[in-house]
Motif scaffolding. Structure first.
Motif, short mmCIF file in Angstrom:
data_model
loop_
_atom_site.label_atom_id
_atom_site.label_comp_id
_atom_site.label_asym_id
_atom_site.label_seq_id
_atom_site.Cartn_x
_atom_site.Cartn_y
_atom_site.Cartn_z
N GLY A 1 0.79 -1.22 0.00
CA GLY A 1 0.00 0.00 0.00
C GLY A 1 0.82 1.26 0.00
N ALA A 2 2.13 1.13 -0.03
CA ALA A 2 3.01 2.30 0.02
C ALA A 2 3.51 2.64 -1.38
CB ALA A 2 4.21 2.02 0.91
N PRO A 3 3.55 3.93 -1.76
CA PRO A 3 4.08 4.31 -3.07
C PRO A 3 5.56 3.99 -3.16
CG PRO A 3 3.77 6.25 -1.72
CD PRO A 3 3.16 5.09 -0.96
N ASN B 1 -0.33 1.87 -14.41
CA ASN B 1 -1.47 2.78 -14.34
C ASN B 1 -1.06 4.23 -14.07
OD1 ASN B 1 -3.38 0.65 -14.68
ND2 ASN B 1 -3.07 0.09 -12.55
N SER B 2 -1.89 5.15 -14.54
CA SER B 2 -1.57 6.58 -14.39
C SER B 2 -1.49 6.98 -12.92
CB SER B 2 -2.61 7.43 -15.12
OG SER B 2 -3.92 7.15 -14.67
N TRP B 3 -2.37 6.46 -12.07
CA TRP B 3 -2.35 6.86 -10.66
C TRP B 3 -1.10 6.34 -9.97
CZ3 TRP B 3 -2.25 3.15 -6.85
CH2 TRP B 3 -2.65 1.85 -7.20
N GLN B 4 -0.58 5.19 -10.44
CA GLN B 4 0.67 4.68 -9.88
C GLN B 4 1.86 5.51 -10.37
OE1 GLN B 4 0.02 0.70 -11.48
NE2 GLN B 4 0.02 -0.14 -9.39
N GLN B 5 1.83 5.89 -11.64
CA GLN B 5 2.91 6.71 -12.19
C GLN B 5 2.96 8.07 -11.50
OE1 GLN B 5 2.10 6.74 -16.40
NE2 GLN B 5 2.62 4.57 -16.66
N ALA B 6 1.81 8.53 -10.99
CA ALA B 6 1.76 9.80 -10.29
C ALA B 6 2.39 9.74 -8.90
CB ALA B 6 0.30 10.27 -10.16
N LYS B 7 2.88 8.54 -8.52
CA LYS B 7 3.60 8.38 -7.25
C LYS B 7 5.07 8.04 -7.48
CE LYS B 7 -0.47 6.57 -4.81
NZ LYS B 7 -1.00 5.42 -4.02
N ALA B 8 5.48 7.91 -8.74
CA ALA B 8 6.85 7.52 -9.05
C ALA B 8 7.81 8.69 -8.85
CB ALA B 8 6.95 7.00 -10.49
N GLY C 1 10.96 15.80 -19.38
CA GLY C 1 11.03 14.42 -18.91
C GLY C 1 10.20 14.15 -17.68
N ASP C 2 9.78 15.21 -16.96
CA ASP C 2 8.93 15.02 -15.78
C ASP C 2 7.56 14.48 -16.20
OD1 ASP C 2 10.95 15.97 -14.21
OD2 ASP C 2 10.04 17.94 -13.83
N ILE C 3 6.94 13.74 -15.30
CA ILE C 3 5.60 13.21 -15.54
C ILE C 3 4.58 14.21 -15.01
CG2 ILE C 3 3.95 11.37 -15.00
CD1 ILE C 3 6.35 9.49 -14.69
N LEU C 4 3.63 14.60 -15.86
CA LEU C 4 2.53 15.46 -15.45
C LEU C 4 1.29 14.59 -15.28
CD1 LEU C 4 2.94 18.50 -17.90
CD2 LEU C 4 4.14 18.05 -15.74
N ALA C 5 0.65 14.68 -14.11
CA ALA C 5 -0.55 13.91 -13.83
C ALA C 5 -1.71 14.86 -13.61
CB ALA C 5 -0.34 13.02 -12.61
N PHE C 6 -2.91 14.44 -14.04
CA PHE C 6 -4.07 15.33 -14.01
C PHE C 6 -5.26 14.67 -13.32
CE2 PHE C 6 -1.43 16.48 -17.60
CZ PHE C 6 -1.36 17.86 -17.52
N ASP C 7 -6.06 15.52 -12.68
CA ASP C 7 -7.31 15.16 -12.02
C ASP C 7 -7.06 14.45 -10.69
OD1 ASP C 7 -8.75 16.31 -14.13
OD2 ASP C 7 -8.65 14.44 -15.27
#
Length: 333
Positions: free
Chosen positions: A55-57, A113-120, A133-139
């Motif tokens: 459960g931890a990023p 998944n996008s929500w997982q990538q938003a914790k990388a 190169g940075d990941i941009l996550a939305f919503d």
């Protein structure tokens, strides 16, 4: 009963010990830096598995790779149609599939998944501090990601009916994550984790000379270890001191100029040779998207494959490709 972070890391360490790989740190303070390097296809990454188990990023940190490298990798897929759920660029890509694929091409495995990538990686305070190169996550919850290009632009696979393209950052990202840095010191933190499936999948290499190095190099560059072993068998018969009549050297028969371009200082060193050969094969596979063509490029050069739009009509190359394929089949690949 859940193993917990320390239990999972302990199990991975046991597996690495069996394969002779670099031990995985079990320092709880370092647990967040674990990432697995494997190819753009295959099962969920270790980072994703660890997230699911605890459960931890789990941030994925790639050293020795720059944000510009990530941008260049992503741009190769411009024009690829949006296909929801697809990670295969020959069929199409969705938003997180594009992000995962671009990083995987550089040997850095992100969750699917996008929500997982938003914790990388590491958080970035805002768009003003974002770098290419940075990941941009939305919503919120996260349902879309893209790769920042700079100048308020990003590359993304936006929606069904659309395609991978460069566009303006149309709204404020809810998360910005930095996975790679230009700092060489970060590379020391970038350790490969070996999952149980990797052991069973490469059991045919147990009796192959330098089998552990083929597994390591394959994991780092996303190339089948069996394919690497098959190339080495055909190229040199697993002889690290082999020299061809035209001057190709070592296990993977690298020409001196090719070796230098791959960062190989000594082609007679088995580890350097195998990692250099893996890097070259990975590059060919990304460019030609075909094992036979990648092998032809390894033998005759990528320029010849492009010139003839296929396997060049050279007797040596025409014979080389089926030889490697036969050796691969013998290894169960």
């Amino acid at each position: 009963m859940s193993l917990g972070v320390s239990g999972v890391l302990s199990r991975i360490q046991q597996l690495q010990s069996q394969l002779g790989l670099t031990p995985l740190t079990t320092d709880p303070a370092s647990a967040g830096t674990v990432t697995t390097k494997k190819g753009p296809t295959g099962d969920a990454s270790f980072a994703s598995m660890l997230t699911d188990a605890t459960g931890a990023p789990v941030p994925a940190i790639g050293g020795g790779t720059s944000g510009d490298d990530v941008v260049a990798a992503a741009k190769k897929y411009l024009g690829t149609p949006y296909v929801f759920g697809s990670t295969n660029p020959d069929k199409g890509l969705d938003c997180s599939g594009l992000v995962q694929r671009a990083y995987a091409d550089l040997g850095i495995q992100l969750p699917r998944n996008s929500w997982q990538q938003a914790k990388a990686g590491e958080p970035v305070a805002g768009l003003a501090e974002a770098k290419p190169g940075d990941i941009l996550a939305f919503d919120s919850p996260v349902d879309h990601v893209g790769i920042y290009l700079g100048d308020n632009k990003m590359i993304a696979a936006p929606k069904p009916g659309d395609h991978v393209k460069i566009q303006k950052v149309w709204e404020t990202p809810t998360q910005i994550r930095r996975v790679v840095t230009d700092s060489a010191s970060v590379a020391a933190q970038n350790m490969a984790a070996v999952r149980p499936a990797a052991l069973s999948g490469n059991s045919a290499l147990a009796g192959v000379p330098y089998g552990d190095l083929f597994v390591k190099a394959g994991a780092k560059y996303g190339v089948s270890p069996k394919l690497l072993a098959a190339v080495a068998k055909v190229e040199s018969g697993y002889n690290p001191e082999a020299v061809s009549k035209v001057g190709a050297r070592g296990l993977m028969q690298l020409m001196p100029s090719t070796a230098r371009g791959l960062g190989v200082d000594n082609a007679f060193d088995p580890e350097q040779a195998i990692f250099g050969g893996a890097k070259l094969l990975a590059r060919n596979l990304r460019e030609f998207k075909s094992v036979p063509l990648a092998l032809a490029a390894y033998n005759a050069g990528g320029g010849a494959v492009k010139k003839y739009d296929g396997i060049p009509p050279f007797a040596e190359t025409q014979a080389y490709v089926p030889k490697v394929q036969k050796a691969l089949a013998a290894l169960g690949g």
